[in-house]
Scaffold this motif. Structure first.
Motif, PDB file in Angstrom:
ATOM      1  N   ASP A 194      -3.735   2.499  -6.182  1.00 19.60           N
ATOM      2  CA  ASP A 194      -4.492   1.407  -6.797  1.00 19.60           C
ATOM      3  C   ASP A 194      -4.780   0.270  -5.823  1.00 19.60           C
ATOM      4  O   ASP A 194      -5.810  -0.401  -5.935  1.00 19.60           O
ATOM      5  CB  ASP A 194      -3.740   0.842  -8.009  1.00 19.60           C
ATOM      6  CG  ASP A 194      -3.783   1.773  -9.212  1.00 19.60           C
ATOM      7  OD1 ASP A 194      -4.710   2.595  -9.292  1.00 19.60           O
ATOM      8  OD2 ASP A 194      -2.882   1.666 -10.065  1.00 19.60           O
ATOM      9  N   TRP A 195      -3.866   0.042  -4.874  1.00 15.11           N
ATOM     10  CA  TRP A 195      -3.975  -1.148  -4.028  1.00 15.11           C
ATOM     11  C   TRP A 195      -3.864  -0.819  -2.547  1.00 15.11           C
ATOM     12  O   TRP A 195      -3.295  -1.593  -1.780  1.00 15.11           O
ATOM     13  CB  TRP A 195      -2.908  -2.166  -4.419  1.00 15.11           C
ATOM     14  CG  TRP A 195      -3.086  -2.674  -5.813  1.00 15.11           C
ATOM     15  CD1 TRP A 195      -2.384  -2.297  -6.916  1.00 15.11           C
ATOM     16  CD2 TRP A 195      -4.051  -3.627  -6.263  1.00 15.11           C
ATOM     17  NE1 TRP A 195      -2.836  -2.959  -8.025  1.00 15.11           N
ATOM     18  CE2 TRP A 195      -3.859  -3.787  -7.661  1.00 15.11           C
ATOM     19  CE3 TRP A 195      -5.062  -4.354  -5.628  1.00 15.11           C
ATOM     20  CZ2 TRP A 195      -4.637  -4.647  -8.425  1.00 15.11           C
ATOM     21  CZ3 TRP A 195      -5.830  -5.221  -6.387  1.00 15.11           C
ATOM     22  CH2 TRP A 195      -5.617  -5.363  -7.763  1.00 15.11           C
ATOM     23  N   SER A 235       0.789  -1.234   0.000  1.00 20.15           N
ATOM     24  CA  SER A 235       0.000   0.000   0.000  1.00 20.15           C
ATOM     25  C   SER A 235       0.823   1.287   0.000  1.00 20.15           C
ATOM     26  O   SER A 235       0.317   2.343  -0.362  1.00 20.15           O
ATOM     27  CB  SER A 235      -0.959   0.020   1.188  1.00 20.15           C
ATOM     28  OG  SER A 235      -0.264   0.199   2.403  1.00 20.15           O
ATOM     29  N   GLY A 265      -6.624  -1.112 -10.044  1.00 16.95           N
ATOM     30  CA  GLY A 265      -6.547  -1.972  -8.871  1.00 16.95           C
ATOM     31  C   GLY A 265      -7.898  -2.123  -8.197  1.00 16.95           C
ATOM     32  O   GLY A 265      -8.941  -2.152  -8.851  1.00 16.95           O
ATOM     33  N   ASN A 266      -7.868  -2.194  -6.858  1.00 16.25           N
ATOM     34  CA  ASN A 266      -9.118  -2.365  -6.110  1.00 16.25           C
ATOM     35  C   ASN A 266      -9.712  -1.038  -5.651  1.00 16.25           C
ATOM     36  O   ASN A 266     -10.688  -1.022  -4.904  1.00 16.25           O
ATOM     37  CB  ASN A 266      -8.904  -3.289  -4.898  1.00 16.25           C
ATOM     38  CG  ASN A 266      -7.865  -2.761  -3.911  1.00 16.25           C
ATOM     39  OD1 ASN A 266      -7.453  -1.606  -3.987  1.00 16.25           O
ATOM     40  ND2 ASN A 266      -7.447  -3.603  -2.986  1.00 16.25           N
TER      41      ASN A 266
END
Length: 225
Positions: A173-174, A51, A140-141
């Protein structure tokens, strides 16, 4: 050598040995005092998860190599741009960056950060040199827009409550952070510590010491994604 000279020679050896022992005792005492003072203010952190890429590298798991090792100061208050460790819940700690504080409003538009600081009446675009374009693609998520309602950006943004912090990872993104669940701020009381600038600047050195010598002062604990 006469009995007198032998006696003087023996006394001289004992005197030098006593000096060395006294110096050693003083050094040990100084080190112990330093460790007590250091431990009262700082804790070592082993980074796990992606992260905070590319600012900090996280290991795949707590018991695996590859993560950066830095120190947090537990005696300072968080400020804009600080990297902090906070308690997400009773069992999980996370490491993120302070984006906004109580009374601020925040929004992301196509990955760009805008903040309306407390007391202002309009948003300011924030340049974030710590966020790499390859970590802010929306693939990403996490989406590029925040906050949203019915697929559209909420123009008024997300209001950070007083005595709270809005946190995001540099790997947009993550990073599971304040964007979760439509928006979540973290109370300042959940703060464990602020990552020190000197350990960020010397992270290669501290990580090497931790990796090769398992030297923890005073200890380490894992940081979740």
């Amino acid at each position: 050598m006469t009995e007198l000279s032998r006696s003087l020679y023996s006394e001289d050896k004992k005197s030098k040995l006593n000096i060395l022992l006294n110096v050693l005792i003083i050094l040990i005492a100084v080190l112990l005092v330093f460790e007590l003072l250091f431990s009262a203010n700082y804790s070592g952190i082993y980074v796990v998860g992606p992260s905070m890429n590319n600012t900090l590298t996280g290991a795949d798991a707590e018991n695996e190599a590859g993560g950066d090792y830095v120190y947090v100061n537990r005696r300072v208050k968080p400020d804009y741009g600080d990297i902090v460790v906070v308690a997400k819940d009773e069992e999980t700690t996370i490491i993120k960056r302070v984006i906004a504080l109580g009374g601020d409003r925040i929004k992301l538009v196509n990955g760009k950060l805008y903040i309306m600081y407390k007391g202002d009446d309009e948003f300011t675009e924030i340049e974030e040199e710590y966020v790499s374009p390859e970590n802010n693609t929306g693939e990403g998520n996490q989406p590029l827009d925040f906050p949203t309602r019915h697929g559209a950006i909420v123009s008024s943004g997300f209001l950070v409550r007083e005595n709270h912090m809005f946190l995001m990872g540099d790997n947009r993104d993550w990073s599971l952070d304040s964007r979760e669940g439509g928006g979540r701020d973290f109370p300042v009381s959940s703060l464990y510590g602020v990552v020190t600038s000197w350990s960020l600047n010397g992270k290669k050195f501290f990580t090497a010491i931790h990796t090769y010598f398992h030297f923890d002062l005073p200890r380490y604990f894992g940081i979740k994604k």
